[in-house]
Scaffold this active site. Structure first.
Site, PDB file in Angstrom:
ATOM      1  N   CYS A 298     -81.728 -57.977  62.327  1.00 43.52           N
ATOM      2  CA  CYS A 298     -80.678 -58.984  62.104  1.00 43.52           C
ATOM      3  C   CYS A 298     -81.080 -60.259  60.925  1.00 43.52           C
ATOM      4  O   CYS A 298     -82.638 -60.415  60.810  1.00 43.52           O
ATOM      5  CB  CYS A 298     -79.999 -59.796  63.311  1.00 43.52           C
ATOM      6  SG  CYS A 298     -79.578 -58.329  64.597  1.00 43.52           S
TER       7      CYS A 298
ATOM      8  N   GLY B 275     -78.708 -56.492  58.001  1.00 42.02           N
ATOM      9  CA  GLY B 275     -77.561 -56.273  59.005  1.00 42.02           C
ATOM     10  C   GLY B 275     -76.540 -56.194  58.236  1.00 42.02           C
ATOM     11  O   GLY B 275     -76.257 -57.084  57.429  1.00 42.02           O
TER      12      GLY B 275
ATOM     13  N   ASN C 103     -82.264 -63.078  66.301  1.00 43.73           N
ATOM     14  CA  ASN C 103     -82.721 -61.939  65.687  1.00 43.73           C
ATOM     15  C   ASN C 103     -83.834 -61.325  66.542  1.00 43.73           C
ATOM     16  O   ASN C 103     -84.997 -62.093  66.953  1.00 43.73           O
ATOM     17  CB  ASN C 103     -83.228 -62.062  64.466  1.00 43.73           C
ATOM     18  CG  ASN C 103     -84.318 -61.046  63.895  1.00 43.73           C
ATOM     19  OD1 ASN C 103     -83.943 -59.823  64.378  1.00 43.73           O
ATOM     20  ND2 ASN C 103     -85.098 -61.123  63.081  1.00 43.73           N
ATOM     21  N   GLY C 104     -83.712 -60.232  67.140  1.00 44.99           N
ATOM     22  CA  GLY C 104     -84.856 -59.709  68.099  1.00 44.99           C
ATOM     23  C   GLY C 104     -84.644 -58.940  69.208  1.00 44.99           C
ATOM     24  O   GLY C 104     -83.334 -58.797  69.328  1.00 44.99           O
TER      25      GLY C 104
ATOM     26  N   TYR D  57     -90.627 -52.309  55.043  1.00 45.10           N
ATOM     27  CA  TYR D  57     -89.433 -51.885  54.789  1.00 45.10           C
ATOM     28  C   TYR D  57     -88.251 -52.960  54.735  1.00 45.10           C
ATOM     29  O   TYR D  57     -87.412 -53.134  54.043  1.00 45.10           O
ATOM     30  CB  TYR D  57     -88.746 -50.736  55.667  1.00 45.10           C
ATOM     31  CG  TYR D  57     -87.647 -50.112  55.547  1.00 45.10           C
ATOM     32  CD1 TYR D  57     -87.069 -49.581  54.476  1.00 45.10           C
ATOM     33  CD2 TYR D  57     -86.706 -50.251  56.635  1.00 45.10           C
ATOM     34  CE1 TYR D  57     -85.940 -49.059  54.154  1.00 45.10           C
ATOM     35  CE2 TYR D  57     -85.400 -49.799  56.715  1.00 45.10           C
ATOM     36  CZ  TYR D  57     -84.993 -49.229  55.454  1.00 45.10           C
ATOM     37  OH  TYR D  57     -83.668 -48.665  55.152  1.00 45.10           O
TER      38      TYR D  57
END
Length: 464
Positions: free
Chosen positions: A11, A39, A117-118, A259
């Protein structure tokens, strides 16, 4: 779809505190656009006016892309000098509107907004603890667990800073949090630095973002990365830092560099572009081959391909045309259409590959279906040989920190040797990034490589 055989993005979070402007939702919008790659399932913005009456919170979130959700009209309906935003890819919780962020709540001391995020590794235990204290849950995400825990701690604390410290003392896993109270913006990064978070400065305020590219998009000056474990508070008093939760151990997510992150970002002072270019050079050193051209799979394999070509002295070419107008909602109702969908996303440039021995660079192999389809397309276009080089080691273990690696039963490297994978995908040769070469690509930044070697951050000793 082409991306179905990729490790999915995480995210993205973005936050603004401004001492003058009352329209920061526009900045959050542009910041989220720059983080859209992290996202594409849902997005949202929450704002408030820290200079006005307490408790005035405005929120809009929906399923879809940032440009599908927001427009000038609804952005103008999100007034305030304080704002947070989120783009979501679900690693925990279903892809439904109730799980979209920001999460907001009203309680006896005011309002709270939260983006995250996570992944937490102890979310189930925390949820059980909260339910025993009478809390009920509507969503199915770690974020709601954090929100409920934070609300509880805030009701028992003298300040939001104290509540945040108490909350994060319970959290285990990888997280980057932005917390909006009526007067302050608070940021927290997990003590291992698994999730990225950085700080920017404008003439009249401060910004926080998952990646530095988002700061550039809104004209903010990059200041620094949030230190792993640091709690940053921004208010009318400026920026204040609490490092009491920091430790001497770090394990940054290797896949940010392979990535996830955008090429023009720097994360923990390491250029994403340079890391991928060096990764290609490392592959050329480890797996040289007689070839005529080098090409990368769009988008994340292309910079590494340039690095491979540079080191090997082989021409770098663009072998594919990527159709950018095939969106995330492209529907494939039958198996045949699913198998052929790569034709819709990527087309081979036949004049480039015909009669050539080529090296094909990609960032990873998960199930092996996408790379196998690409190799078939290249051979059909007349490529004589296709030698595959992968910018990461084989996936062998699950990730618990917010990277959506499929379970072991779907990982081709769990079931086959490198030689067997090479035969399965139809390549002439196959070489994966060597585990020992990863550190040099990121200037020896401490990395989490658990998805490759099974050594999770809790097992890594503290730095001396």
């Amino acid at each position: 779809m082409y991306m179905e055989d990729k490790v999915k993005e995480e995210c993205g979070v973005f936050g603004v505190w401004d001492s003058v402007r009352q329209d920061v939702a526009h900045d959050v919008y542009y910041g989220l656009l720059s983080l859209q790659h992290r996202g594409q399932e849902a997005a949202g913005i929450a704002t408030c006016n820290s200079m006005g009456p307490r408790g005035n919170l405005y929120l809009k979130k929906e399923m879809g892309l940032v440009t599908e959700i927001f427009n000038e009209k609804n952005l103008s309906e999100l007034p305030g000098n304080l704002g947070i935003g989120h783009v979501r890819y679900s690693t925990t919780g279903e892809s439904t509107p109730v799980n979209a962020q920001p999460f907001t709540c009203y309680y006896q001391k005011g309002t709270l907004g939260l983006v995250h995020n996570g992944n937490l590794v102890n979310a189930a235990d925390l949820k059980k603890m909260l339910m025993n204290h009478g809390y009920t849950f509507q969503a199915t995400t770690d974020t709601e667990v954090i929100q409920m825990l934070l609300a509880r701690m805030r009701s028992e604390s003298r300040s939001i800073e104290e509540a945040v410290r108490r909350t994060v003392s319970y959290l285990e896993g990888g997280y980057a949090l932005l917390i909006m109270s009526p007067r302050k913006l608070v940021a927290v990064r997990d003590p291992l630095g698994l999730k990225p978070l950085c700080i920017g400065k404008t003439e009249t305020g401060w910004m926080l973002a998952s990646e530095s590219c988002a700061l550039k998009a809104v004209g903010a000056e990059f200041v620094r990365d949030v230190i792993p474990g640091e709690i940053v508070k921004i208010s009318k008093n400026g920026l204040e830092s609490d490092t009491s939760m920091c430790n001497r151990k770090a394990a940054h997510c290797v896949f940010e560099y392979i990535y996830f992150a955008r090429l023009d970002s720097k994360i923990d002072q390491v250029s994403v572009y340079n890391a991928r270019f060096k990764g290609g050079q490392a592959l050329a050193d480890a797996y040289p081959v007689e070839a005529d051209i080098v090409a990368g799979v769009p988008e994340s394999g292309m910079t590494a391909a340039a690095g491979y070509a540079n080191r090997a002295g082989i021409p770098y070419v663009q072998a594919f045309y990527k159709n950018s107008y095939i969106g995330r909602t492209f529907i494939k109702p039958t198996q045949k259409e699913r198998e052929s969908a790569v034709h819709m996303k990527l087309n081979v440039l036949e004049d480039v590959v015909r009669g050539k021995r080529m090296v094909l660079i990609d960032d990873s192999i998960v199930r092996g279906t996408t790379i196998a389809n690409l190799i078939r397309l290249l051979r059909a276009a007349g490529a004589l040989e296709v030698h595959v080089r992968i910018c990461s080691p084989p996936f062998l273990h699950p990730c618990y920190y917010g990277t959506d690696v499929p379970d072991n039963s779907q990982l081709i490297a769990q079931k086959m040797s490198v030689e067997e994978i090479c035969e399965q995908i139809g390549a002439d040769s196959l070489g994966y990034m060597r585990l020992e070469d990863l550190d040099a690509t990121v200037e020896n930044l401490p990395l989490c490589k658990a998805c490759f070697n099974g050594v999770y951050p809790t097992e890594i000793p503290e730095e001396e």
